[in-house]
Design a protein around this motif. Structure first.
Motif, mmCIF file in Angstrom:
data_model
loop_
_atom_site.group_PDB
_atom_site.id
_atom_site.type_symbol
_atom_site.label_atom_id
_atom_site.label_comp_id
_atom_site.label_asym_id
_atom_site.label_seq_id
_atom_site.Cartn_x
_atom_site.Cartn_y
_atom_site.Cartn_z
ATOM 1 N N THR A 182 0.834 -1.248 0.305
ATOM 2 C CA THR A 182 -0.036 0.083 -0.150
ATOM 3 C C THR A 182 0.784 1.243 0.010
ATOM 4 O O THR A 182 0.418 2.128 -0.766
ATOM 5 C CB THR A 182 -0.719 0.186 1.481
ATOM 6 O OG1 THR A 182 -1.561 -1.066 1.421
ATOM 7 C CG2 THR A 182 -1.573 1.235 1.314
ATOM 8 N N VAL A 183 1.877 1.204 0.872
ATOM 9 C CA VAL A 183 2.786 2.464 0.763
ATOM 10 C C VAL A 183 3.394 2.560 -0.477
ATOM 11 O O VAL A 183 3.666 3.509 -0.929
ATOM 12 C CB VAL A 183 3.775 2.111 1.960
ATOM 13 C CG1 VAL A 183 4.900 3.407 1.878
ATOM 14 C CG2 VAL A 183 3.204 2.001 3.322
ATOM 15 N N GLU A 184 3.949 1.400 -1.140
ATOM 16 C CA GLU A 184 4.738 1.523 -2.333
ATOM 17 C C GLU A 184 3.517 2.355 -3.474
ATOM 18 O O GLU A 184 4.206 3.184 -4.249
ATOM 19 C CB GLU A 184 5.130 0.128 -2.887
ATOM 20 C CG GLU A 184 5.461 0.224 -4.259
ATOM 21 C CD GLU A 184 6.731 1.069 -4.277
ATOM 22 O OE1 GLU A 184 6.995 1.734 -5.285
ATOM 23 O OE2 GLU A 184 7.840 0.874 -3.322
ATOM 24 N N ARG A 185 2.262 1.828 -3.343
ATOM 25 C CA ARG A 185 1.124 2.449 -4.359
ATOM 26 C C ARG A 185 1.249 4.182 -4.040
ATOM 27 O O ARG A 185 0.893 4.752 -5.169
ATOM 28 C CB ARG A 185 0.223 1.829 -4.075
ATOM 29 C CG ARG A 185 -1.036 2.094 -5.274
ATOM 30 C CD ARG A 185 -2.230 1.080 -5.262
ATOM 31 N NE ARG A 185 -2.707 1.153 -3.917
ATOM 32 C CZ ARG A 185 -2.814 0.204 -2.937
ATOM 33 N NH1 ARG A 185 -2.144 -1.041 -3.591
ATOM 34 N NH2 ARG A 185 -3.513 0.152 -2.000
ATOM 35 N N ALA A 186 1.188 4.244 -2.699
ATOM 36 C CA ALA A 186 1.047 5.834 -2.624
ATOM 37 C C ALA A 186 2.392 6.574 -2.759
ATOM 38 O O ALA A 186 2.299 7.800 -3.382
ATOM 39 C CB ALA A 186 0.657 5.890 -1.109
ATOM 40 N N VAL A 187 3.706 5.937 -2.616
ATOM 41 C CA VAL A 187 4.630 6.644 -3.049
ATOM 42 C C VAL A 187 4.979 6.847 -4.381
ATOM 43 O O VAL A 187 5.134 8.079 -5.016
ATOM 44 C CB VAL A 187 5.979 5.791 -2.473
ATOM 45 C CG1 VAL A 187 7.452 6.245 -3.177
ATOM 46 C CG2 VAL A 187 6.117 5.776 -1.141
ATOM 47 N N ARG A 188 4.518 5.989 -5.188
ATOM 48 C CA ARG A 188 4.358 6.030 -6.748
ATOM 49 C C ARG A 188 3.580 6.881 -7.236
ATOM 50 O O ARG A 188 4.033 8.022 -7.940
ATOM 51 C CB ARG A 188 4.123 4.853 -7.324
ATOM 52 C CG ARG A 188 4.096 4.646 -9.070
ATOM 53 C CD ARG A 188 3.629 3.260 -9.533
ATOM 54 N NE ARG A 188 4.036 2.249 -8.766
ATOM 55 C CZ ARG A 188 3.181 1.280 -8.048
ATOM 56 N NH1 ARG A 188 1.979 1.472 -8.089
ATOM 57 N NH2 ARG A 188 3.812 0.209 -7.379
#
Length: 286
Positions: A182-188
């Motif tokens: 989830t964090v990776e998606r937000a970071v992207r």
């Protein structure tokens, strides 16, 4: 037994030592210090709710140096804040799979003089869920430990050092891990846009009766609903075949990943049922 405890203790210490170069402390002008983690070179992730409402922060790295960071963006729906700054070079942190209930989880952050560490059991695992602010979270990971304010925004680690997620405080002060995926998606998204788009219909709705649907009381000119042919007085009763009982049911379907999707809305107009296809737009900012 003492030898076994000493071995376990050393393993925990080694795990924190391996993570320590990526652990940072974040401080805003308003004071207060929380943790963050270097997601990859030049990017630090922290907990949105734990940060003050500023655009610039001081970040304290593992070597004791202090670096000025600027806010790259916030996603309140997943509690992720992204900061840009100069950091040592790091690859992506290896993501751990969703842990099993009863497995160990280690929270690692940074204090004034050293890393911060605490551990406990994963007390509950649930399926993907939507936060109260409309964010899609890939799994509900509840931790059986007390999360200090200084450790919020730190890394939740598996015993092998893999990243389970971001340590945050959830409802009723429960310690949660926002999954690394989830964090990776937000970071992207934050890296590209500086914000996370939300779904938008361009229609003002009111709940009718006791769960009888949501009626359109205002239509935004040139909005998605207007382009689809909505008019004031239309009563929304279904969304892709699922019953709509209230305005909240509509709002819950306008998450961060819905922009550009087409939804089939069941509508009553003058007592006559029909279906309208609406392409969900991006909510205007500001």
């Amino acid at each position: 037994m003492p030898a076994d405890l000493a071995t376990l203790s050393q393993q925990f210490a080694d795990l924190i030592a391996a993570a320590a170069p990526r652990l940072v402390a974040v401080r805003g002008a308003e004071g207060g210090q929380v943790s963050g983690l270097i997601w990859r070179t030049g990017l630090v992730v922290a907990a949105h709710e734990a940060l003050s409402g500023e655009d610039d922060f001081d970040v304290f790295l593992a070597d004791g140096s202090q670096v000025r960071a600027e806010l790259a963006g916030r996603d309140p729906t997943t509690d992720v804040a992204l900061l840009r700054l100069t950091t040592p070079d790091f690859d992506d942190w290896t993501h751990a799979p969703t842990p099993a209930v009863g497995s160990l989880a280690i929270v690692a952050g940074r204090g004034a003089y050293s890393p911060l560490a605490s551990f406990g059991l994963v007390s509950e695992i649930g399926p993907a869920w939507r936060s109260m602010r409309g964010g899609d979270i890939d799994a509900r990971i509840t931790l059986g430990l007390r999360l200090s304010s200084r450790a919020e925004g730190g890394a939740v680690l598996a015993p092998d050092g893999g990243l389970i997620g971001l340590a945050v405080t959830g409802p009723r002060r429960r310690a949660l891990a926002i999954p690394a995926s989830t964090v990776e998606r937000a970071v992207r998204t934050l890296s590209e846009k500086g914000y996370v788009p939300r779904g938008y219909l361009g229609v003002s709705l009111h709940t009718v009766g006791r769960g009888e649907g949501a009626i359109a009381v205002g239509i935004e000119p040139e909005g998605p609903a207007a382009h689809a042919g909505f008019v004031v007085g239309d009563l929304v009763t279904t969304w892709n075949g699922e019953t709509i009982r209230s305005v909240g049911d509509v709002a819950n379907r306008l998450g961060t990943g819905t922009v550009g999707e087409t939804a089939k809305l069941g509508v009553l107009r003058g007592g006559v049922a029909s279906e309208i296809d609406v392409t969900i737009g991006e909510r205007p900012r500001g």
